[in-house]
Structure formats: structure tokens, C-alpha cells
Write a protein that holds these residues in place. Structure first.
Motif, PDB file in Angstrom:
ATOM      1  N   MET A  18       0.880  -1.286  -0.014  1.00 10.10           N
ATOM      2  CA  MET A  18       0.070   0.103   0.174  1.00 10.10           C
ATOM      3  C   MET A  18       0.810   1.322   0.137  1.00 10.10           C
ATOM      4  N   THR A  19       0.542   2.303  -0.814  1.00 10.02           N
ATOM      5  CA  THR A  19       1.355   3.293  -0.953  1.00 10.02           C
ATOM      6  C   THR A  19       0.792   4.323  -0.040  1.00 10.02           C
ATOM      7  N   ILE A  20       1.835   4.845   0.836  1.00 10.34           N
ATOM      8  CA  ILE A  20       1.402   6.270   1.764  1.00 10.34           C
ATOM      9  C   ILE A  20       1.286   7.501   0.964  1.00 10.34           C
ATOM     10  N   PRO A  21       0.129   8.106   0.938  1.00  7.71           N
ATOM     11  CA  PRO A  21      -0.395   9.154   0.000  1.00  7.71           C
ATOM     12  C   PRO A  21       0.831  10.271   0.184  1.00  7.71           C
ATOM     13  N   ASN A  22       0.570  11.197  -0.672  1.00  6.02           N
ATOM     14  CA  ASN A  22       1.594  12.189  -0.380  1.00  6.02           C
ATOM     15  C   ASN A  22       1.270  13.452   0.544  1.00  6.02           C
ATOM     16  N   HIS A  23      -0.131  13.407   0.903  1.00  3.16           N
ATOM     17  CA  HIS A  23      -0.173  14.321   1.743  1.00  3.16           C
ATOM     18  C   HIS A  23       0.185  13.823   3.143  1.00  3.16           C
ATOM     19  N   ALA A  24       0.072  12.833   3.382  1.00  2.00           N
ATOM     20  CA  ALA A  24       0.553  11.966   4.638  1.00  2.00           C
ATOM     21  C   ALA A  24       2.052  12.321   4.598  1.00  2.00           C
ATOM     22  N   LYS A  25       2.821  11.935   3.716  1.00  3.10           N
ATOM     23  CA  LYS A  25       4.385  11.932   3.541  1.00  3.10           C
ATOM     24  C   LYS A  25       4.509  13.651   3.987  1.00  3.10           C
ATOM     25  N   HIS A  75      -2.833  11.931  17.649  1.00  2.00           N
ATOM     26  CA  HIS A  75      -2.665  11.789  18.996  1.00  2.00           C
ATOM     27  C   HIS A  75      -1.991  10.524  19.386  1.00  2.00           C
ATOM     28  N   LEU A  76      -1.442  10.258  20.386  1.00  2.00           N
ATOM     29  CA  LEU A  76      -0.837   9.248  21.018  1.00  2.00           C
ATOM     30  C   LEU A  76      -2.047   8.179  21.241  1.00  2.00           C
ATOM     31  N   ALA A  77      -1.354   6.923  20.897  1.00  2.00           N
ATOM     32  CA  ALA A  77      -2.364   5.757  21.180  1.00  2.00           C
ATOM     33  C   ALA A  77      -2.650   5.794  22.587  1.00  2.00           C
ATOM     34  N   ASP A  78      -3.811   5.370  22.963  1.00  2.00           N
ATOM     35  CA  ASP A  78      -4.159   4.904  24.281  1.00  2.00           C
ATOM     36  C   ASP A  78      -3.552   3.578  24.664  1.00  2.00           C
ATOM     37  N   GLY A  79      -3.149   3.178  25.866  1.00  2.00           N
ATOM     38  CA  GLY A  79      -2.580   1.966  26.206  1.00  2.00           C
ATOM     39  C   GLY A  79      -1.664   1.356  25.330  1.00  2.00           C
ATOM     40  N   ASN A  80      -1.566   0.075  25.106  1.00  3.25           N
ATOM     41  CA  ASN A  80      -0.624  -0.636  24.366  1.00  3.25           C
ATOM     42  C   ASN A  80      -0.658  -0.221  22.629  1.00  3.25           C
ATOM     43  N   PRO A  81       0.333   0.607  22.107  1.00  2.00           N
ATOM     44  CA  PRO A  81       0.121   0.799  20.890  1.00  2.00           C
ATOM     45  C   PRO A  81       0.139  -0.347  20.002  1.00  2.00           C
ATOM     46  N   TYR A  82       1.002  -1.398  20.318  1.00  2.00           N
ATOM     47  CA  TYR A  82       1.198  -2.882  19.517  1.00  2.00           C
ATOM     48  C   TYR A  82      -0.165  -3.201  19.284  1.00  2.00           C
ATOM     49  N   ASP A  83      -1.096  -3.213  20.379  1.00  2.00           N
ATOM     50  CA  ASP A  83      -2.444  -3.749  20.175  1.00  2.00           C
ATOM     51  C   ASP A  83      -3.428  -2.715  19.397  1.00  2.00           C
ATOM     52  N   ALA A  84      -3.076  -1.792  18.795  1.00  2.00           N
ATOM     53  CA  ALA A  84      -3.811  -0.815  18.213  1.00  2.00           C
ATOM     54  C   ALA A  84      -3.800  -0.746  16.879  1.00  2.00           C
ATOM     55  N   TYR A  85      -2.699  -1.276  16.155  1.00  3.09           N
ATOM     56  CA  TYR A  85      -2.474  -1.272  14.944  1.00  3.09           C
ATOM     57  C   TYR A  85      -2.009  -2.557  14.340  1.00  3.09           C
ATOM     58  N   PHE A  86      -2.162  -2.884  13.094  1.00  4.88           N
ATOM     59  CA  PHE A  86      -1.749  -4.039  12.206  1.00  4.88           C
ATOM     60  C   PHE A  86      -0.820  -3.426  11.180  1.00  4.88           C
ATOM     61  N   PRO A  87       0.576  -4.098  11.606  1.00  2.12           N
ATOM     62  CA  PRO A  87       1.444  -3.631  10.419  1.00  2.12           C
ATOM     63  C   PRO A  87       1.166  -4.286   8.976  1.00  2.12           C
ATOM     64  N   PRO A  88       2.037  -3.463   8.024  1.00  2.00           N
ATOM     65  CA  PRO A  88       2.058  -3.923   6.792  1.00  2.00           C
ATOM     66  C   PRO A  88       2.603  -5.541   6.586  1.00  2.00           C
ATOM     67  N   ASP A  89       1.982  -6.295   5.689  1.00  2.00           N
ATOM     68  CA  ASP A  89       2.424  -7.596   5.518  1.00  2.00           C
ATOM     69  C   ASP A  89       3.360  -7.441   4.484  1.00  2.00           C
ATOM     70  N   PRO A  90       4.790  -7.961   4.806  1.00  2.00           N
ATOM     71  CA  PRO A  90       5.858  -7.786   4.058  1.00  2.00           C
ATOM     72  C   PRO A  90       5.731  -8.749   2.901  1.00  2.00           C
ATOM     73  N   ASN A 130       2.842  -9.230   1.114  1.00  2.00           N
ATOM     74  CA  ASN A 130       1.781  -8.844   0.427  1.00  2.00           C
ATOM     75  C   ASN A 130       1.639  -7.224   0.586  1.00  2.00           C
ATOM     76  N   PRO A 131       2.246  -6.358  -0.495  1.00  2.00           N
ATOM     77  CA  PRO A 131       2.228  -4.939  -0.451  1.00  2.00           C
ATOM     78  C   PRO A 131       0.756  -4.499  -0.346  1.00  2.00           C
ATOM     79  N   GLN A 132      -0.130  -5.107  -0.649  1.00  2.00           N
ATOM     80  CA  GLN A 132      -1.596  -4.518  -0.436  1.00  2.00           C
ATOM     81  C   GLN A 132      -2.378  -5.082   0.921  1.00  2.00           C
ATOM     82  N   GLY A 133      -1.475  -5.775   1.712  1.00  2.00           N
ATOM     83  CA  GLY A 133      -1.980  -6.451   2.725  1.00  2.00           C
ATOM     84  C   GLY A 133      -1.451  -6.028   4.067  1.00  2.00           C
ATOM     85  N   PHE A 134      -2.136  -6.427   5.181  1.00  2.00           N
ATOM     86  CA  PHE A 134      -1.695  -6.015   6.677  1.00  2.00           C
ATOM     87  C   PHE A 134      -1.620  -7.500   7.328  1.00  2.00           C
ATOM     88  N   LEU A 135      -0.824  -7.348   8.428  1.00  2.00           N
ATOM     89  CA  LEU A 135      -0.479  -8.698   9.278  1.00  2.00           C
ATOM     90  C   LEU A 135      -2.021  -8.396  10.267  1.00  2.00           C
TER      91      LEU A 135
END
Length: 82
Positions: A1-8, A57-72, A74-79
Motif C-alpha cells: 500500500m502506498t502512503i499518500p503524498n499528503h501524509a508524507k 494523538h498518541l495511542a491509548d494503552g499498548n500501541p502494539y495492540d492498536a495497529y496491524f503492520p503491513p504484510d511484508p 503482500n504489498p496490499q495487505g496487513f498482518l
């Protein structure tokens, strides 16, 4: 997944603000939930006034529980938890 220019662009703005000492952590209230949030802001200057631009804003609690990282494998997927 490509990060959009405005986010960069926003990310680079945050890096510049941090390097210049113009980054703040503000105690704010979420406008939808009324929960407290700790918001990263770049500090700008408008004459003698300071302008605080919120970026996220900063993630509440454990940030590792808040997000799924990209799947190495599958460029379009997430773990996921599956």
C-alpha cells in the motif's frame, strides 16, 4: 500500500518541527468522544502569535495492540491477529 503524498508531507512537517524545537504535546479533549487525548502539534508563528497545528494523538494503552503492520509478503495487505 502506498502512503499518500499528503501524509508524507505532514510527516516531513513534523520532522522539521521537531528538528527546530517547534513540536508540542498538548492535552486536548476529543471532540467526538470527550475523552482526553495527548495530541502532537507543530508550532507555527503568525507574527507574535503561536499557531498549534494538530497532526495526531498518541495511542491509548499498548500501541502494539492498536495497529496491524503491513504484510511484508503482500504489498496490499496487513498482518492481522488471525
Amino acid at each position: 500500500m502506498t502512503i499518500p503524498n499528503h501524509a508524507k508531507a505532514n510527516f516531513h512537517t513534523l520532522l522539521r518541527a521537531a528538528a527546530d524545537g517547534n513540536l508540542a504535546l498538548m492535552d486536548c479533549l476529543d471532540s467526538r468522544t470527550s475523552e482526553p487525548r495527548y495530541v502532537l502539534c507543530a508550532i507555527g508563528h503568525d507574527g507574535t502569535d503561536r499557531v498549534f497545528t494538530p497532526f495526531g494523538h498518541l495511542a491509548d494503552g499498548n500501541p502494539y495492540d492498536a495497529y496491524f503492520p503491513p504484510d511484508p509478503d503482500n504489498p496490499q495487505g496487513f498482518l492481522t491477529a488471525d
